[in-house]
Design an enzyme around this catalytic site. Sequence first.
Site, PDB file in Angstrom:
ATOM      1  N   ALA A  29      38.489  31.987  35.622  1.00 53.99           N
ATOM      2  CA  ALA A  29      38.029  31.789  34.245  1.00 53.99           C
ATOM      3  C   ALA A  29      37.439  30.409  33.980  1.00 53.99           C
ATOM      4  CB  ALA A  29      39.188  32.047  33.277  1.00 53.99           C
ATOM      5  N   ALA A 123      29.955  44.375  42.622  1.00 57.05           N
ATOM      6  CA  ALA A 123      28.496  44.225  42.517  1.00 57.05           C
ATOM      7  C   ALA A 123      28.103  42.811  42.931  1.00 57.05           C
ATOM      8  CB  ALA A 123      28.046  44.501  41.089  1.00 57.05           C
ATOM      9  N   HIS A 153      19.461  29.030  45.978  1.00 57.44           N
ATOM     10  CA  HIS A 153      20.586  28.835  45.061  1.00 57.44           C
ATOM     11  C   HIS A 153      20.924  27.365  44.867  1.00 57.44           C
ATOM     12  CE1 HIS A 153      21.361  33.146  45.702  1.00 57.44           C
ATOM     13  NE2 HIS A 153      22.070  33.084  44.581  1.00 57.44           N
ATOM     14  N   LYS A 157      27.021  26.543  45.875  1.00 51.07           N
ATOM     15  CA  LYS A 157      27.373  27.922  46.250  1.00 51.07           C
ATOM     16  C   LYS A 157      28.179  27.911  47.546  1.00 51.07           C
ATOM     17  CE  LYS A 157      25.355  32.490  47.018  1.00 51.07           C
ATOM     18  NZ  LYS A 157      26.547  33.124  46.438  1.00 51.07           N
TER      19      LYS A 157
HETATM   20  N1  NDP Z   1      27.850  39.262  41.115  1.00 52.07           N
HETATM   21  C1  NDP Z   1      27.133  38.340  40.458  1.00 52.07           C
HETATM   22  O1  NDP Z   1      26.261  38.663  39.632  1.00 52.07           O
HETATM   23  C2  NDP Z   1      27.411  36.905  40.722  1.00 52.07           C
HETATM   24  C3  NDP Z   1      28.336  36.574  41.671  1.00 52.07           C
HETATM   25  N2  NDP Z   1      28.672  35.275  41.881  1.00 52.07           N
HETATM   26  C4  NDP Z   1      29.734  35.052  42.830  1.00 52.07           C
HETATM   27  O2  NDP Z   1      30.941  34.780  42.093  1.00 52.07           O
HETATM   28  C5  NDP Z   1      31.776  33.929  42.858  1.00 52.07           C
HETATM   29  C6  NDP Z   1      32.145  32.706  42.022  1.00 52.07           C
HETATM   30  O3  NDP Z   1      30.985  31.937  41.763  1.00 52.07           O
HETATM   31  P1  NDP Z   1      31.064  30.644  40.831  1.00 52.07           P
HETATM   32  O4  NDP Z   1      31.569  31.000  39.497  1.00 52.07           O
HETATM   33  O5  NDP Z   1      29.743  29.975  40.971  1.00 52.07           O
HETATM   34  O6  NDP Z   1      32.169  29.793  41.623  1.00 52.07           O
HETATM   35  P2  NDP Z   1      33.144  28.657  41.036  1.00 52.07           P
HETATM   36  O7  NDP Z   1      33.677  27.925  42.227  1.00 52.07           O
HETATM   37  O8  NDP Z   1      32.462  27.901  39.965  1.00 52.07           O
HETATM   38  O9  NDP Z   1      34.327  29.492  40.351  1.00 52.07           O
HETATM   39  C7  NDP Z   1      35.353  30.126  41.053  1.00 52.07           C
HETATM   40  C8  NDP Z   1      36.621  29.867  40.286  1.00 52.07           C
HETATM   41  O10 NDP Z   1      37.656  30.671  40.823  1.00 52.07           O
HETATM   42  C9  NDP Z   1      38.843  29.870  40.864  1.00 52.07           C
HETATM   43  N3  NDP Z   1      39.795  30.432  41.800  1.00 52.07           N
HETATM   44  C10 NDP Z   1      39.982  30.148  43.124  1.00 52.07           C
HETATM   45  N4  NDP Z   1      40.981  30.882  43.613  1.00 52.07           N
HETATM   46  C11 NDP Z   1      41.439  31.663  42.596  1.00 52.07           C
HETATM   47  C12 NDP Z   1      42.468  32.646  42.503  1.00 52.07           C
HETATM   48  N5  NDP Z   1      43.232  32.972  43.541  1.00 52.07           N
HETATM   49  N6  NDP Z   1      42.654  33.271  41.304  1.00 52.07           N
HETATM   50  C13 NDP Z   1      41.898  32.943  40.241  1.00 52.07           C
HETATM   51  N7  NDP Z   1      40.930  32.003  40.279  1.00 52.07           N
HETATM   52  C14 NDP Z   1      40.687  31.383  41.450  1.00 52.07           C
HETATM   53  C15 NDP Z   1      38.298  28.508  41.276  1.00 52.07           C
HETATM   54  O11 NDP Z   1      39.231  27.481  41.040  1.00 52.07           O
HETATM   55  P3  NDP Z   1      39.155  26.149  41.977  1.00 52.07           P
HETATM   56  O12 NDP Z   1      37.804  25.560  41.762  1.00 52.07           O
HETATM   57  O13 NDP Z   1      40.273  25.330  41.482  1.00 52.07           O
HETATM   58  O14 NDP Z   1      39.346  26.650  43.401  1.00 52.07           O
HETATM   59  C16 NDP Z   1      37.059  28.403  40.389  1.00 52.07           C
HETATM   60  O15 NDP Z   1      37.368  27.926  39.092  1.00 52.07           O
HETATM   61  C17 NDP Z   1      31.003  33.613  44.153  1.00 52.07           C
HETATM   62  O16 NDP Z   1      31.402  34.519  45.157  1.00 52.07           O
HETATM   63  C18 NDP Z   1      29.565  33.867  43.736  1.00 52.07           C
HETATM   64  O17 NDP Z   1      28.738  34.174  44.825  1.00 52.07           O
HETATM   65  C19 NDP Z   1      28.075  34.272  41.180  1.00 52.07           C
HETATM   66  C20 NDP Z   1      27.119  34.545  40.262  1.00 52.07           C
HETATM   67  C21 NDP Z   1      26.704  35.881  39.937  1.00 52.07           C
HETATM   68  O1  LIG Z   2      26.947  32.034  43.816  1.00 53.26           O
HETATM   69  C1  LIG Z   2      26.012  32.340  43.020  1.00 53.26           C
HETATM   70  O2  LIG Z   2      25.549  31.538  42.231  1.00 53.26           O
HETATM   71  C2  LIG Z   2      25.503  33.712  43.060  1.00 53.26           C
HETATM   72  N1  LIG Z   2      26.089  34.583  43.819  1.00 53.26           N
HETATM   73  C3  LIG Z   2      25.757  35.948  43.957  1.00 53.26           C
HETATM   74  C4  LIG Z   2      25.320  36.239  45.361  1.00 53.26           C
HETATM   75  O3  LIG Z   2      25.829  35.623  46.316  1.00 53.26           O
HETATM   76  O4  LIG Z   2      24.503  37.144  45.552  1.00 53.26           O
HETATM   77  C5  LIG Z   2      24.790  36.421  42.901  1.00 53.26           C
HETATM   78  C6  LIG Z   2      23.753  35.416  42.510  1.00 53.26           C
HETATM   79  O5  LIG Z   2      22.860  35.292  43.554  1.00 53.26           O
HETATM   80  C7  LIG Z   2      24.389  34.087  42.156  1.00 53.26           C
END
Ligand code: NDP
Ligand SMILES: O=C(O)C1=N[C@H](C(=O)O)C[C@H](O)C1
EC number: 1.17.1.8
Length: 267
Positions: A29, A123, A153, A157
């Site tokens: 979150a 997804a 990206h 990432k």
């Molecule tokens: N499907 C889609 O459309 C998209 C997918 N993504 C994917 O989403 C994922 C997250 O991306 P992003 O938000 O940029 O990453 P971030 O690192 O910004 O966020 C991930 C968060 O998850 C927390 N976290 C780690 N371990 C746990 C756990 N066990 N339980 C709950 N929370 C946890 C992290 O905390 P801490 O930093 O303290 O470890 C961090 O705050 C990636 O795999 C990315 O590729 C991203 C964008 C779009």
């Molecule tokens: O980590 C990201 O930012 C994103 N992750 C997803 C991916 O790995 O495909 C989706 C989007 O590209 C953003």
Amino acid sequence: MTPSSAADQHAAPAPAGEDPLIPVGVLGARGRMGTEVVKAVNAAEDLELVAMVDAGDWLFDVANAGARVVVDFTRPDVVMDNIRFCIDHDIHCVVGTTGFDEAKLATVAEWLQPKPDVGVVIAPNFGIGAVLLMRFAQEAARFFPSTEVVELHHPNKVDAPSGTAVRTARLIAAARRAAGVPAAPDATSDSLPGARGADVEGIPVHAVRLTGLVAHQEVLMGAGGETLTLRHDSFDRASFMPGVLLAVREIGRHPGLTVGIEGFLGL
Ligand SMILES: NC(=O)C1=CN([C@@H]2O[C@H](COP(=O)(O)OP(=O)(O)OC[C@H]3O[C@@H](n4cnc5c(N)ncnc54)[C@H](OP(=O)(O)O)[C@@H]3O)[C@@H](O)[C@H]2O)C=CC1
Ligand SMILES: O=C(O)C1=N[C@H](C(=O)O)C[C@H](O)C1
């Protein structure tokens, strides 16, 4: 993990005479995506944010808070544990976290077998434009002998190549196979390893990491005397939210494992 604060959870009864709100928990979150999901859920009139969990918090709060749907944007190395927990507690899952191969998808499907009412959607991209790009690439794949995928990206990432790029390449490869398209012509021998990108089922996939970018992808296709370039750009993480909210609303009606939100979009 330690407990999340009481301020992170707020349960409210459904307004009398109206459809009950969908109670939603968000995992990750406080991350880049999680922060955006929290905002989107709070702004949605039919959803209610009941739990926020980040690294260091207790996942049990999600179950105790009565979440019916959990949205997971965490990390590839923790997401499987989160999904397992949700399935065991009869909570539907909307998963955006990347890193899923066929083996992990099969494991999730196996966990779901004894839980016929629980739905999990995984997804790699919730952006409507990105989903459409994948579909357009599949349609075009059979007409072009050469295809390459370039994903670009932000530099924070965690994974490369992106989950979207891997899925795009797999979908293109499947469409090429189905149409009997032979391997792409490529007489190059790499003088530096990696110069031709990663090989995903015969499709070269290249990953760029650049300050200033958010999430972008190009599919380049080539035939004699012409090229076709499909490009999608997410300039803001708000772009993923319509797809995330759609999945949150739909997943209760789609028990079992769903990969991608194409079906929810009627594609
Ligand atoms: N499907 C889609 O459309 C998209 C997918 N993504 C994917 O989403 C994922 C997250 O991306 P992003 O938000 O940029 O990453 P971030 O690192 O910004 O966020 C991930 C968060 O998850 C927390 N976290 C780690 N371990 C746990 C756990 N066990 N339980 C709950 N929370 C946890 C992290 O905390 P801490 O930093 O303290 O470890 C961090 O705050 C990636 O795999 C990315 O590729 C991203 C964008 C779009
Ligand atoms: O980590 C990201 O930012 C994103 N992750 C997803 C991916 O790995 O495909 C989706 C989007 O590209 C953003």
